[in-house]
Design a protein around this motif. Structure first.
Motif, short mmCIF file in Angstrom:
data_model
loop_
_atom_site.label_atom_id
_atom_site.label_comp_id
_atom_site.label_asym_id
_atom_site.label_seq_id
_atom_site.Cartn_x
_atom_site.Cartn_y
_atom_site.Cartn_z
N SER A 1 -7.75 140.89 -54.88
CA SER A 1 -6.37 140.59 -55.31
C SER A 1 -6.20 139.12 -55.62
O SER A 1 -5.24 138.48 -55.15
CB SER A 1 -5.38 141.04 -54.22
OG SER A 1 -5.53 142.41 -53.93
N LEU A 2 -7.09 138.59 -56.40
CA LEU A 2 -7.05 137.16 -56.70
C LEU A 2 -5.79 136.78 -57.46
O LEU A 2 -5.27 137.54 -58.28
CB LEU A 2 -8.29 136.76 -57.49
CG LEU A 2 -9.55 136.62 -56.64
CD1 LEU A 2 -10.80 136.68 -57.49
CD2 LEU A 2 -9.51 135.32 -55.84
N LYS A 3 -5.31 135.57 -57.16
CA LYS A 3 -4.10 135.03 -57.77
C LYS A 3 -4.43 133.73 -58.49
O LYS A 3 -5.40 133.05 -58.13
CB LYS A 3 -3.06 134.76 -56.68
CG LYS A 3 -2.72 135.94 -55.80
CD LYS A 3 -1.77 135.53 -54.69
CE LYS A 3 -1.43 136.70 -53.78
NZ LYS A 3 -0.50 136.31 -52.69
N PRO A 4 -3.62 133.35 -59.45
CA PRO A 4 -3.87 132.07 -60.14
C PRO A 4 -3.95 130.89 -59.16
O PRO A 4 -4.73 129.95 -59.39
CB PRO A 4 -2.68 131.95 -61.09
CG PRO A 4 -2.32 133.35 -61.41
CD PRO A 4 -2.55 134.10 -60.12
N GLU A 5 -3.19 130.94 -58.09
CA GLU A 5 -3.22 129.84 -57.13
C GLU A 5 -4.50 129.80 -56.30
O GLU A 5 -4.71 128.86 -55.53
CB GLU A 5 -1.99 129.90 -56.19
CG GLU A 5 -1.75 131.23 -55.53
CD GLU A 5 -0.74 132.09 -56.27
OE1 GLU A 5 -0.79 132.13 -57.54
OE2 GLU A 5 0.10 132.71 -55.59
N ASP A 6 -5.36 130.79 -56.45
CA ASP A 6 -6.68 130.74 -55.82
C ASP A 6 -7.68 129.92 -56.65
O ASP A 6 -8.81 129.70 -56.21
CB ASP A 6 -7.24 132.16 -55.64
CG ASP A 6 -6.43 132.98 -54.66
OD1 ASP A 6 -6.20 134.17 -54.94
OD2 ASP A 6 -6.04 132.43 -53.61
N THR A 7 -7.27 129.51 -57.84
CA THR A 7 -8.15 128.71 -58.69
C THR A 7 -8.51 127.41 -57.99
O THR A 7 -7.65 126.64 -57.58
CB THR A 7 -7.47 128.42 -60.03
OG1 THR A 7 -7.28 129.65 -60.74
CG2 THR A 7 -8.31 127.47 -60.88
N GLN B 1 -9.36 137.63 -64.05
CA GLN B 1 -7.91 137.78 -64.22
C GLN B 1 -7.24 138.03 -62.87
O GLN B 1 -7.90 138.48 -61.92
CB GLN B 1 -7.62 138.94 -65.16
CG GLN B 1 -8.08 138.68 -66.60
CD GLN B 1 -7.65 139.78 -67.54
OE1 GLN B 1 -7.53 140.95 -67.16
NE2 GLN B 1 -7.39 139.41 -68.80
N ALA B 2 -5.97 137.77 -62.81
CA ALA B 2 -5.20 138.02 -61.59
C ALA B 2 -5.37 139.49 -61.20
O ALA B 2 -5.31 140.38 -62.06
CB ALA B 2 -3.75 137.68 -61.80
N GLY B 3 -5.60 139.71 -59.90
CA GLY B 3 -5.79 141.05 -59.38
C GLY B 3 -7.25 141.46 -59.27
O GLY B 3 -7.57 142.45 -58.61
N ASP B 4 -8.13 140.71 -59.92
CA ASP B 4 -9.56 141.03 -59.87
C ASP B 4 -10.17 140.59 -58.54
O ASP B 4 -9.51 139.94 -57.71
CB ASP B 4 -10.29 140.33 -61.02
CG ASP B 4 -10.04 141.01 -62.35
OD1 ASP B 4 -10.44 140.42 -63.39
OD2 ASP B 4 -9.44 142.10 -62.38
N SER B 5 -11.44 140.91 -58.39
CA SER B 5 -12.19 140.56 -57.19
C SER B 5 -13.44 139.76 -57.57
O SER B 5 -13.97 139.89 -58.68
CB SER B 5 -12.63 141.82 -56.43
OG SER B 5 -11.52 142.56 -55.99
N LEU B 6 -13.88 138.95 -56.64
CA LEU B 6 -15.14 138.22 -56.76
C LEU B 6 -15.78 138.17 -55.39
O LEU B 6 -15.07 138.17 -54.36
CB LEU B 6 -14.93 136.79 -57.23
CG LEU B 6 -14.78 136.49 -58.72
CD1 LEU B 6 -14.48 134.99 -58.91
CD2 LEU B 6 -16.02 136.88 -59.49
N ARG B 7 -17.11 138.09 -55.35
CA ARG B 7 -17.80 137.85 -54.10
C ARG B 7 -18.66 136.60 -54.25
O ARG B 7 -19.54 136.55 -55.11
CB ARG B 7 -18.68 139.02 -53.67
CG ARG B 7 -19.24 138.84 -52.26
CD ARG B 7 -20.01 140.02 -51.76
NE ARG B 7 -21.39 140.05 -52.24
CZ ARG B 7 -22.39 140.65 -51.59
NH1 ARG B 7 -22.16 141.27 -50.45
NH2 ARG B 7 -23.60 140.66 -52.10
#
Length: 126
Positions: free
Chosen positions: A85-91, A13-19
């Motif tokens: 702080s992932l955003k939908p546009e990072d998809t 979801q938006a705001g989450d983090s991934l590595r």
């Protein structure tokens, strides 16, 4: 020729983090500049971060600066991309790549990278 395998993508979801991780085999990983690219449907593959062998002069695309961090562990032949702080546009589909270029900056393009992983999908929902 170095072989690259990415992992760590997923649906968040938006705001989450991934590595994301990218592990290399073959070649001489510690001498390569490593880059993370991403490509969304209908868009060009764009360089979002690059790190030279020495960790100096790391480059980030403006849209990910302060949110994403690229790092490498030469002992593990692995490069990472911490995405906060992932955003939908990072998809996009995210690719790691290796380059023999020694100088890192926004002037690097996909043509400067000689080896590529298969990519890992990152999807960010709003």
């Amino acid at each position: 020729q170095v072989q690259l395998v990415e992992s760590g993508g997923g649906l968040v979801q938006a705001g989450d983090s991934l590595r994301l991780s990218c592990t290399a085999s073959g070649g001489t990983f510690s001498t390569y500049t490593m880059g993370w690219f991403r490509q969304a449907p209908g868009n060009e593959r764009e360089l979002i971060a690059a790190i030279p062998w020495s960790d100096a002069s790391i480059h980030y695309k403006d849209s990910v600066k302060w949110r994403f961090t690229i790092s490498r562990d030469n002992a593990k032949n692995t490069v990472y991309l911490q995405m906060n702080s992932l955003k939908p546009e990072d998809t996009a589909r995210y690719y790691c790549a290796a380059s023999r270029e020694k100088v890192v900056g926004g002037f690097l393009t996909r043509h400067d990278f000689h080896s590529w992983g298969q990519g890992t999908q990152v999807t960010v929902s709003s």
